[in-house]
Design an enzyme around this catalytic site. Structure first.
Site, mmCIF file in Angstrom:
data_model
loop_
_atom_site.group_PDB
_atom_site.id
_atom_site.type_symbol
_atom_site.label_atom_id
_atom_site.label_comp_id
_atom_site.label_asym_id
_atom_site.label_seq_id
_atom_site.Cartn_x
_atom_site.Cartn_y
_atom_site.Cartn_z
ATOM 1 N N HIS A 11 0.798 -1.223 0.000
ATOM 2 C CA HIS A 11 0.000 0.000 0.000
ATOM 3 C C HIS A 11 0.833 1.277 0.000
ATOM 4 O O HIS A 11 0.257 2.362 0.110
ATOM 5 C CB HIS A 11 -0.923 0.030 1.221
ATOM 6 C CG HIS A 11 -2.113 -0.860 1.111
ATOM 7 N ND1 HIS A 11 -3.259 -0.510 0.433
ATOM 8 C CD2 HIS A 11 -2.334 -2.106 1.596
ATOM 9 C CE1 HIS A 11 -4.143 -1.490 0.505
ATOM 10 N NE2 HIS A 11 -3.607 -2.466 1.209
ATOM 11 N N LYS A 56 -8.602 13.509 5.093
ATOM 12 C CA LYS A 56 -7.719 12.350 5.068
ATOM 13 C C LYS A 56 -6.703 12.483 6.202
ATOM 14 O O LYS A 56 -6.627 13.524 6.851
ATOM 15 C CB LYS A 56 -6.993 12.220 3.718
ATOM 16 C CG LYS A 56 -6.308 13.491 3.254
ATOM 17 C CD LYS A 56 -5.756 13.322 1.838
ATOM 18 C CE LYS A 56 -6.828 13.430 0.781
ATOM 19 N NZ LYS A 56 -7.170 12.182 0.159
ATOM 20 N N ARG A 57 -5.977 11.416 6.421
ATOM 21 C CA ARG A 57 -4.919 11.445 7.438
ATOM 22 C C ARG A 57 -3.991 12.623 7.168
ATOM 23 O O ARG A 57 -3.649 12.914 6.026
ATOM 24 C CB ARG A 57 -4.144 10.115 7.377
ATOM 25 C CG ARG A 57 -3.010 9.968 8.333
ATOM 26 C CD ARG A 57 -2.552 8.513 8.362
ATOM 27 N NE ARG A 57 -2.253 7.997 7.033
ATOM 28 C CZ ARG A 57 -1.030 7.980 6.485
ATOM 29 N NH1 ARG A 57 -0.007 8.477 7.163
ATOM 30 N NH2 ARG A 57 -0.829 7.464 5.294
ATOM 31 N N LYS A 62 0.560 14.126 1.761
ATOM 32 C CA LYS A 62 -0.809 14.393 1.296
ATOM 33 C C LYS A 62 -1.034 15.885 1.066
ATOM 34 O O LYS A 62 -2.025 16.292 0.475
ATOM 35 C CB LYS A 62 -1.828 13.825 2.287
ATOM 36 C CG LYS A 62 -1.788 12.292 2.353
ATOM 37 C CD LYS A 62 -2.805 11.740 3.313
ATOM 38 C CE LYS A 62 -2.734 10.227 3.437
ATOM 39 N NZ LYS A 62 -3.210 9.516 2.234
ATOM 40 N N THR A 73 -8.814 6.075 -1.790
ATOM 41 C CA THR A 73 -10.201 5.655 -2.007
ATOM 42 C C THR A 73 -11.159 6.781 -1.654
ATOM 43 O O THR A 73 -12.291 6.782 -2.114
ATOM 44 C CB THR A 73 -10.545 4.402 -1.180
ATOM 45 O OG1 THR A 73 -10.222 4.606 0.199
ATOM 46 C CG2 THR A 73 -9.796 3.182 -1.708
ATOM 47 N N LYS A 84 -14.845 7.894 -3.464
ATOM 48 C CA LYS A 84 -16.109 8.163 -2.776
ATOM 49 C C LYS A 84 -16.639 9.549 -3.125
ATOM 50 O O LYS A 84 -17.841 9.732 -3.360
ATOM 51 C CB LYS A 84 -15.898 8.049 -1.260
ATOM 52 C CG LYS A 84 -15.504 6.664 -0.787
ATOM 53 C CD LYS A 84 -14.851 6.698 0.590
ATOM 54 C CE LYS A 84 -14.155 5.390 0.885
ATOM 55 N NZ LYS A 84 -13.250 5.489 2.050
#
Length: 844
Positions: A391, A582-583, A588, A690, A694
């Site tokens: 991942h 998100k985290r 990110k 993901t 969504k």
């Protein structure tokens, strides 16, 4: 008697029984169509079952019951129906092949809505509760999110489990029953603070405790050798410490209740809960020290590994659940099939990331020590049964363990790893035939950084198939992380792009959009998401676009209400809702979003009368407790929000919100209300994502880099219906090799320089001007994630987005096409591909 879906989880592979309430003639899975009135008899039966559970199981009356009590009673009544659904399957039948999914996380969220939806009992439950004077929405809100995961890894595992049940793929999920999960996040003066997540404080009505299914998990000790009659040396591990792994089962019901699988979670318990002699002698704390040490294993998810003790606890966790799971599935296979020699034919074990990579030596140990297989036979069975999903491409996320720790905690496994490595390197040396061969590149032991076991390569070498989770990620695995191993076994790496369950992220989370889809595409769209394609022609229908926009407005009003309740910030539902959830992690690039926010704030201040597009920037996510930079980013978001939201010159042109304690249930409120989805990670660093799926499914337009699944989303929704910016993965690699690339980018961008100056000089932290200097200094002198390099292009695309928002027909056309073209990203498709191409399991 429960059916095979639950009976396979008994200790000896025999059927288990449950002391459920008295049987009724209720129908387990009569699907209630949208807007169809529920059957009166079904409503009456469910109403009485809920009342019975409330009175006789919970000991409450309607007058004394809280919302939490009504939730538990409703969950227990629906759980009975799930058990009934089990019995409609082939009772006692042994599937030809079963999937075992090992994951340290299962972010399942709340289960009540899933159970009602998949059993087709939403309207029936609503009506039954209404007759009891109870509001279903209040009951759903009383269910705590199951604290079994943190982010995308755990949510993916939950989606996969639901899809396997919906596709009738026989499967067991294995994980840890955490007492407190990751943590409950709250903000104190804008700083993240962590508190225990008490989701189990009042029990979990969905689970079945299985105290009779308990396994011994060993740690430490020593290894002895004996000589067998066949002149072979047998080694035997004698642990110095053992911990009990006790099973708890949560049924996972598939769509329309046709199939039920099980999530089996392990709780750690001590062999000797209390040392009575020490307790009676007055050492009340010391008497339970062993119990505390054992139970710490299943206490929290991802304990901080900044200390040696924390690192050891993480390794203990990973071995604990992996060993218990392997012992369980091996015992089941022996009970069903007799010989473990056929394990690869009837079992497929999927390792979800490197956390369960210790399965390679542990399965070898079980086969050799407990079942007396030779090394060669044990390796053949192991390497044909295990499969590994990677991942991440980030080196720090590819786990390694100090050899000293492994030798002390798992001495037998370290012996097995040494031998696996020796045989592996010997084979590669022979294949090199005297040519150049970098042995360190393919060794399972990293000798250059203090001697560490490399768990990614161990999982790679011990698995039949290794898969990435997006097309780009899988190719990068071949050229970066596993480049040398891929050269040795070029057929091993395959791609399986992630997916999401539409039952949760469309049907449950967005009933208004689901109703629109059913109206246009027919009820078949509930079974086959490809039916969403029928929405495409309506993208050019002005009336339909208006109804689609009205649906979004309804969801935005709900989110605005949640924002006001949780933060006190009032936002306009007519504004562009710009979402990054998100985290919190530097790659990110929440920081890129925040810098652009500052630049936008400065631009509005300079020209307050300009026709600005009203925008609400919405952030949510947790930072690891020991991740200083990530926690500083959260603080920066809060400080920017305070200044921007209180500035009278800005008014409603820009609002900034950070919603604390991000969870599945909060995501279900945010995602259907999002207009813009921020997927802005540094290209080549996000394996898949993901959340992007969504959000796009619910009609949010994506602004993102060519990273992870963004590439495939662009291919499916069309380049005109997504906003792409920034360097691609190859360009990132090339630019990162240039000297002083960050300094050059800042010098070339006055807007970026001004925003960084404002952050660094205390504009948003006047009481502590140097608070954010660590963030700014890192960007000026390092910028590993190329935030400065991508800034100007990010600013450009954001202005394109503002212009697009001012053209509603264009915007809503693109939003509808996003929804219509997302069917390929269903986790059902992912699971079919895994089943056919990796696990070789026949679909039910």
């Amino acid at each position: 008697m429960l059916n095979a879906a639950l009976s396979v989880l008994s200790r000896n592979g025999e059927a288990e029984t449950t002391a459920s309430s008295t049987k009724t003639a209720r129908s387990a899975a009569t699907f209630v169509k949208p807007r169809q009135r529920p059957d009166g008899d079904a409503v009456a039966q469910l109403r009485e079952d809920i009342r019975t559970k409330l009175v006789y199981v919970l000991g409450k009356t309607a007058a004394t019951a809280r919302d939490r009590d009504w939730f538990a009673a409703t969950a227990l009544a629906l759980r009975d129906r799930i058990v009934d659904a089990c019995e409609q399957q082939q009772a006692g039948a042994v599937p030809d092949k079963r999937v075992y999914y090992l994951s340290l996380e299962f972010l399942i969220g709340r289960l009540l809505s899933d159970a009602m939806n998949n059993l087709g009992l939403v309207e029936t439950t609503k009506a039954a509760l209404r007759e009891l004077g109870v509001d279903l929405a209040e009951v759903e809100g009383a269910e705590p999110d199951a604290a079994l995961g943190n982010g995308g890894l755990g949510r993916l595992a939950a989606c996969f489990m639901e899809s396997m049940a919906s596709l009738s793929i026989p499967a067991v999920g294995y994980g840890i029953r955490y007492d407190h999960g990751i943590f409950r996040q709250f903000l104190e003066d804008g700083w993240q603070r962590e508190a225990p997540e008490t989701w189990l404080a009042e029990g979990n009505p969905w689970e079945f405790p299985r105290p009779e299914t308990t396994y011994k998990i060993g740690f430490g000790g020593h290894v002895t050798m004996t000589s067998q009659g066949d002149h072979q040396i047998r080694r035997h591990w004698h642990p110095a410490e053992t911990v009990n792994a006790v099973a708890y089962d949560i049924p996972v019901v598939g769509w329309r209740g046709k199939h039920v699988n099980v999530l089996r979670l392990w709780k750690a318990e001590s062999d000797a809960p209390v040392e009575l002699a020490r307790f009676n002698a007055g050492d009340h704390v010391g008497a339970v020290a062993g119990r505390a040490r054992a139970e710490a294993i299943s206490r929290v998810l991802y304990p901080s590994d900044s200390s040696a003790e924390g690192q050891e606890l993480r390794l203990r966790q990973e071995f604990f659940f992996t060993s218990a799971s392997l012992q369980d599935l091996v015992r089941r296979h022996v009970a069903e099939r007799g010989s473990l020699r056929s394990l690869p034919d009837h079992a497929a074990i999927q390792l979800n990331d490197t956390h369960p990579a210790i399965a390679v030596p542990e399965l070898m140990r079980i086969l050799m020590e407990d079942h007396e297989f030779s090394w060669e036979d044990a390796w053949q069975i192991t390497s044909n049964t295990l499969h590994y999903t990677n991942h991440t491409l980030l080196p720090e996320a590819l786990e390694t363990w100090p050899v000293e720790l492994m030798e002390r905690l798992l001495p037998r496994h370290m012996q097995i790893i040494y031998l696996i490595n020796w045989l592996h390197l010997e084979e590669q040396s022979k294949n090199a035939k005297g040519g150049t061969f970098d042995i360190s590149a393919v060794s399972l032991i990293d000798e250059a950084h203090g001697r560490r076991v490399r768990m990614g390569p161990l999982a790679f070498h011990g698995s039949r198939r290794v898969n990435g989770v997006s097309a780009l990620h899988s190719e990068l695995l071949k050229s970066t992380v596993f480049k040398d191993l891929h050269a040795i076994e070029p057929e091993k790496i395959v791609n399986k792009t992630n997916g999401i369950t539409f039952r949760r992220w469309l049907h449950n989370a967005n009933p208004e959009l689901t109703a629109l889809a059913v109206e246009v595409a027919g009820e078949g769209v509930l079974d086959d998401p490809e039916g969403l394609r029928k929405l495409e022609p309506f993208a050019d229908d002005a009336e339909f676009r208006s109804r689609y926009a009205a649906m979004r407005k309804t969801r935005k009003k709900r989110l605005a209400q949640v924002i006001a309740e949780r933060t006190g910030v009032v936002v306009d539902p007519s504004a562009l809702f710009d979402v990054q959830i998100k985290r919190i992690h530097e790659y990110k690039r929440q920081l890129l979003n925040l810098i652009e926010t500052v630049a936008l704030y400065q631009a509005i201040k300079q020209a307050p009368n300009k026709d600005w597009t009203p925008r609400v920037k919405i952030f949510a996510g947790k930072a690891a407790p020991s991740y200083v930079q990530a926690k500083l980013i959260i603080k920066l978001a809060g400080d920017i929000a305070w200044v921007v939201n209180e500035d009278p010159e800005i008014g409603g042109k820009l609002k900034v919100v950070f919603l604390p304690n991000y969870s599945v249930s909060l995501a279900e409120v945010i995602i259907p209300a999002a207009d813009l989805s921020e997927q802005i990670s540094t290209a080549g660093m996000e394996a898949s994502g993901t959340g992007n799926m969504k959000l796009a499914l619910n009609g949010a337009l994506t602004v993102g880099t060519l990273d992870g699944a963004n590439i495939e989303i662009k291919d499916h929704v069309g380049a005109d219906n997504i906003f792409i910016f920034g360097l691609d993965a190859e360009e990132v690699l090339a630019r990162s090799r240039e000297p002083n690339y960050a300094g050059k980018a800042i010098a070339a961008s006055p807007r970026l320089a001004a925003a960084l100056d404002a952050i660094g000089n205390g504009t948003f932290s006047p009481e502590e001007p140097g608070r954010f200097a660590p963030l700014v200094d890192e960007l000026r002198h390092g910028d590993r994630y190329l935030t400065t390099v991508d800034f100007d292009d990010y600013w450009r695309v954001q202005r394109e987005i503002e212009a697009a928002w001012k053209r509603p027909a264009q915007w809503w056309r693109a939003a509808i096409l996003n929804t219509a073209r997302m069917a390929w990203f269903s986790s059902d498709r992912s699971m079919r591909e895994y089943a056919e191409e990796i696990w070789r399991v026949r679909l039910g």
